[in-house]
Design a protein around this motif. Structure first.
Motif, PDB file in Angstrom:
ATOM      1  N   VAL A 113     -10.029  20.056 -31.043  1.00 50.65           N
ATOM      2  CA  VAL A 113     -11.039  19.657 -32.025  1.00 50.65           C
ATOM      3  C   VAL A 113     -10.378  19.046 -33.255  1.00 50.65           C
ATOM      4  N   ALA A 114      -9.275  19.642 -33.706  1.00 44.69           N
ATOM      5  CA  ALA A 114      -8.558  19.135 -34.878  1.00 44.69           C
ATOM      6  C   ALA A 114      -8.028  17.731 -34.629  1.00 44.69           C
ATOM      7  N   ILE A 115      -7.497  17.504 -33.403  1.00 42.13           N
ATOM      8  CA  ILE A 115      -6.983  16.171 -33.068  1.00 42.13           C
ATOM      9  C   ILE A 115      -8.095  15.139 -33.073  1.00 42.13           C
ATOM     10  N   VAL A 116      -9.249  15.504 -32.499  1.00 41.47           N
ATOM     11  CA  VAL A 116     -10.380  14.576 -32.459  1.00 41.47           C
ATOM     12  C   VAL A 116     -10.842  14.229 -33.870  1.00 41.47           C
ATOM     13  N   LEU A 117     -10.925  15.243 -34.743  1.00 39.19           N
ATOM     14  CA  LEU A 117     -11.350  14.996 -36.128  1.00 39.19           C
ATOM     15  C   LEU A 117     -10.347  14.096 -36.857  1.00 39.19           C
ATOM     16  N   ALA A 118      -9.065  14.335 -36.636  1.00 39.14           N
ATOM     17  CA  ALA A 118      -8.040  13.511 -37.278  1.00 39.14           C
ATOM     18  C   ALA A 118      -8.146  12.060 -36.844  1.00 39.14           C
ATOM     19  N   CYS A 119      -8.406  11.869 -35.548  1.00 39.64           N
ATOM     20  CA  CYS A 119      -8.558  10.505 -35.024  1.00 39.64           C
ATOM     21  C   CYS A 119      -9.777   9.826 -35.650  1.00 39.64           C
ATOM     22  N   ALA A 120     -10.856  10.584 -35.801  1.00 39.57           N
ATOM     23  CA  ALA A 120     -12.077  10.026 -36.374  1.00 39.57           C
ATOM     24  C   ALA A 120     -11.842   9.610 -37.824  1.00 39.57           C
ATOM     25  N   VAL A 121     -11.132  10.429 -38.580  1.00 40.91           N
ATOM     26  CA  VAL A 121     -10.822  10.100 -39.982  1.00 40.91           C
ATOM     27  C   VAL A 121      -9.959   8.850 -40.056  1.00 40.91           C
ATOM     28  N   ALA A 122      -8.983   8.756 -39.161  1.00 40.70           N
ATOM     29  CA  ALA A 122      -8.088   7.593 -39.155  1.00 40.70           C
ATOM     30  C   ALA A 122      -8.851   6.309 -38.865  1.00 40.70           C
ATOM     31  N   VAL A 123      -9.766   6.372 -37.901  1.00 42.19           N
ATOM     32  CA  VAL A 123     -10.564   5.190 -37.553  1.00 42.19           C
ATOM     33  C   VAL A 123     -11.417   4.756 -38.737  1.00 42.19           C
ATOM     34  N   CYS A 124     -12.071   5.731 -39.384  1.00 41.51           N
ATOM     35  CA  CYS A 124     -12.917   5.409 -40.538  1.00 41.51           C
ATOM     36  C   CYS A 124     -12.089   4.781 -41.655  1.00 41.51           C
ATOM     37  N   TYR A 125     -10.890   5.316 -41.906  1.00 41.85           N
ATOM     38  CA  TYR A 125     -10.034   4.785 -42.970  1.00 41.85           C
ATOM     39  C   TYR A 125      -9.608   3.347 -42.652  1.00 41.85           C
TER      40      TYR A 125
END
Length: 321
Positions: free
Chosen positions: A291-303
């Motif tokens: 879950v943490a990895i998925v959230l990190a990826c989502a934040v990176a994409v948004c940035y």
């Protein structure tokens, strides 16, 4: 020579040397040896006197036997006969007098019509003794089963079969364990007072344990070394514990609980699951990490998208200046 189940009774005196007790099924015929002198020749001879003849067939005629099983069990209804005689006709019926199995002793023909009507191939008839087995029993199989034996003599018996609870859906209870673990094969019977318990393993039904009605102690098959120090039998319930599970001792286990009127059989399938299988706590940790990895990826994409949009705005400003 002695002949039972017939009107004649013959004995060769030279063959008789002691007091005899001749048993058939659960009943017995008792004879007494009487010695006497005959006239002047002072010769000894034996006279056999028939004292008691009870229950030639070994079938209780007045008692309805109660049989309690679980769904998925197999049950054998005993006739207490050693063999079907040539002048006998044996029939098994259900409560509406529908014949589900029969044997004609004269023609030696056995038929099981119940397998095509209601029982779907789950009936087995012992051609020698006439005992009836219902495999993978269902709740719909509950009811009264009637046994009728006709010929020169007539005997009838009834079994009231009740199916309570569920042992397995298809007749085999499936269990799994990790290599090195222990597994308990539970019969789900609270108490087995004076019944014989017999455990077997594998397609060849290799004997593991068998108890004795009189001694109340289990006999272990010491010839099978792969089970050495691995088995423990609870003689009260019939439960079997298999320790240190590995591929050698995984497979089919069968237990027979042999009563005087019927026999219960339960089947277990024990399999190994892979050693890398994730435990509950480890699985929770892995889930959190995912879950943490998925959230990190989502934040990176948004940035990245935001940076891209900002860069485009700067380009547009340069064109208008």
């Amino acid at each position: 020579m002695f002949r039972f189940f017939d009107t004649s009774f013959e004995a060769s005196v030279s063959d008789v040397t002691a007091l005899g007790r001749f048993a058939l099924g659960t009943e017995a015929i008792h004879f007494v040896q009487i010695q006497s002198d005959i006239s002047m020749r002072n010769h000894s001879f034996l006279v056999l006197v028939l004292l008691l003849v009870v229950g030639v067939f070994g079938v209780d005629t007045d008692v309805v036997k109660s049989v309690s099983v679980m769904e998925g069990d197999s049950v054998t209804l005993h006739t207490n006969l050693t063999e079907i005689q040539t002048d006998w006709e044996l029939k098994w019926k259900i409560q509406d007098d529908t014949i589900i199995a029969e044997i004609d002793g004269e023609t030696n023909i056995m038929t099981v019509p119940g397998n095509k009507n209601g029982f779907e191939g789950r009936l087995k008839l012992n051609k020698t003794t006439g005992s009836l087995t219902i495999t993978n029993i269902k709740t719909t199989d509950s009811g009264v089963y009637k046994l009728k034996i006709s010929g020169k003599n007539l005997a009838e018996s009834e079994f009231s079969v009740t199916v309570r609870g569920v042992f397995s859906d298809d007749g085999v209870k499936k269990m799994s364990a990790k290599k090195g673990e222990s597994v308990i094969l539970q019969t789900e019977i609270i108490s087995i007072p004076d019944n014989v318990i017999e455990w077997t393993f594998g397609p060849q039904d290799t004997a593991l344990f068998k108890t004795d009605r009189q001694k109340k102690t289990p006999r272990y098959n010491e010839d099978d070394v792969k089970f050495k120090d691995r088995l423990h039998l609870d003689t009260k319930s019939g439960d079997l514990t298999v320790k240190n599970i590995n591929s050698e001792v995984s497979g089919l286990y069968k237990v027979k609980i042999i009563k005087r009127t019927h026999t219960l059989q339960k089947i277990f399938s024990v399999t190994l699951y892979a050693s890398h299988r994730i435990s509950g706590s480890a699985g929770t940790g892995v889930s959190v990490i995912c879950v943490a990895i998925v959230l990190a990826c989502a934040v990176a994409v948004c940035y990245w998208k935001k940076r891209k949009q900002s860069g485009k705005m700067y380009d547009d400003d340069d064109q208008w200046s």
